[in-house]
Design a protein around this motif. Structure first.
Motif, short mmCIF file in Angstrom:
data_model
loop_
_atom_site.label_atom_id
_atom_site.label_comp_id
_atom_site.label_asym_id
_atom_site.label_seq_id
_atom_site.Cartn_x
_atom_site.Cartn_y
_atom_site.Cartn_z
N UNK A 101 0.85 -1.20 0.00
CA UNK A 101 0.00 0.00 0.00
C UNK A 101 0.88 1.24 0.00
N UNK A 102 0.41 2.28 -0.67
CA UNK A 102 1.04 3.59 -0.59
C UNK A 102 -0.08 4.60 -0.39
N UNK A 103 0.10 5.52 0.52
CA UNK A 103 -0.98 6.45 0.83
C UNK A 103 -0.44 7.79 1.26
N UNK A 104 -1.19 8.83 0.89
CA UNK A 104 -0.89 10.18 1.34
C UNK A 104 -2.20 10.91 1.56
N UNK A 105 -2.31 11.60 2.69
CA UNK A 105 -3.50 12.37 2.99
C UNK A 105 -3.42 13.81 2.53
N UNK A 106 -2.38 14.14 1.77
CA UNK A 106 -2.18 15.50 1.29
C UNK A 106 -1.49 15.45 -0.06
N UNK A 107 -1.43 16.55 -0.80
CA UNK A 107 -0.68 16.55 -2.05
C UNK A 107 0.77 16.13 -1.81
N UNK A 108 1.29 15.34 -2.72
CA UNK A 108 2.63 14.79 -2.53
C UNK A 108 3.34 14.69 -3.88
N UNK A 109 4.66 14.82 -3.86
CA UNK A 109 5.45 14.75 -5.09
C UNK A 109 6.65 13.85 -4.86
N UNK A 110 6.99 13.06 -5.88
CA UNK A 110 8.13 12.15 -5.75
C UNK A 110 8.69 11.83 -7.12
N UNK A 111 9.91 11.34 -7.12
CA UNK A 111 10.55 10.78 -8.30
C UNK A 111 10.60 9.28 -8.14
N UNK A 112 10.27 8.54 -9.18
CA UNK A 112 10.36 7.09 -9.17
C UNK A 112 11.28 6.63 -10.28
N UNK A 113 12.14 5.68 -9.96
CA UNK A 113 12.98 5.03 -10.95
C UNK A 113 12.63 3.55 -10.93
#
Length: 280
Positions: A101-113
């Motif tokens: 599971x991946x979860x965020x209760x707010x806007x979120x930004x990430x880089x994925x490789x």
């Protein structure tokens, strides 16, 4: 080379579904996803920003591995039954098959490789404050995604190898298995509080020694405590005040109470008490 997309509402759910993921938006708020994505010599790189979501695997077999660089906001990723709370500047690598599971209760930004293989088991990695590889990898991915250059086969292959090498450098910096091993932010905080409870009565015990005992940097330790709304030094002082309050009931003189509770002097103890009482 680079694919850019902005999606809203049901289109966000569809985007994740195409990647064998089920996305559930938070109720009562608009759902937005912004993605820049490219594939470089078999290595997928993407930059994501989205509103509050919960993401789970769709149940189909998943192969490969993902390295995450958290850029803004926070994200809780549960892999192999162990949850990691990623804040800005943190990093994590995991086999895709281990994602729960991946979860965020707010806007979120990430880089994925994403690559065929990065590491066979989930592991926390050095963050932006602790590793130049984090910043180098983020800069490289951003530079690629910010442009739309057509590359020769040889140039693309070399660039793909460069990305994999930076991933390898970041992974190589993880705590080794014979030392502290990987701890989530929550586990690091719990371990820190246990050490504070045991060692606060020693006046020589400092935040620097706490970080050394946990085998983390002071910057990382500060971020871990900040998530709990406090600082390591405030937690240490609060524990010493708890000890002092307990000793005060014994009738000991103030200098002795200060010594036994970890304060360098009676004056320091009284000052800490005044500051606490003023806040309350």
């Amino acid at each position: 080379m680079t694919r850019n997309m902005r999606a809203e509402g049901a289109a966000v759910v569809d985007w994740f579904a195409q990647r064998s993921l089920v996305a559930t938006p938070a109720t009562g708020s608009p759902t937005v996803l912004i993605v820049d994505e490219a594939e470089v010599a078999g290595v997928v790189i993407r930059r994501l920003w989205h509103t509050a979501l919960t993401i789970v695997p769709a149940g189909m077999p998943r192969t490969g591995a993902t390295l995450v660089l958290q850029a803004e906001g926070s994200l809780v990723i549960d892999v192999a039954g162990s949850a990691s709370d990623l804040a800005a500047g943190d990093a994590l690598v995991y086999p895709d098959a281990a994602l729960v599971r991946a979860a965020s209760g707010q806007p979120t930004a990430r880089i994925e490789v994403g690559a065929a293989r990065l590491l066979d088991e989930p592991a926390g990695l050095p963050g932006a404050d602790d590793s130049p590889a984090w910043r180098a990898l983020a800069s490289t991915v951003n530079a690629i995604l910010n442009g739309d250059h057509r590359l020769s086969i040889a140039a693309e292959s070399a660039l793909g190898h460069a990305i994999e090498s930076l991933c390898a450098a970041l992974i190589a910096g993880r705590p080794d298995a014979t030392a502290a091993g990987f701890r989530s932010a929550q586990a690091t905080f719990a371990a820190a509080m246990r050490l504070l409870t045991v060692r606060a009565e020693d006046p020589a015990f400092t935040v620097e020694e706490l970080a050394d005992a946990l085998q983390v940097s002071r910057q990382y330790l500060a971020r871990v405590f900040a998530r709990q709304g406090r600082t390591p030094s405030a937690a240490l002082r609060a524990r010493r005040l708890e000890l002092a309050d307990a000793l005060a009931a014994t009738g000991l003189p103030t200098p002795e109470i200060a010594r036994r509770s970890g304060f360098p002097s009676a004056r320091a103890l009284l000052r800490a008490k005044r500051e606490r009482d003023t806040r309350h």
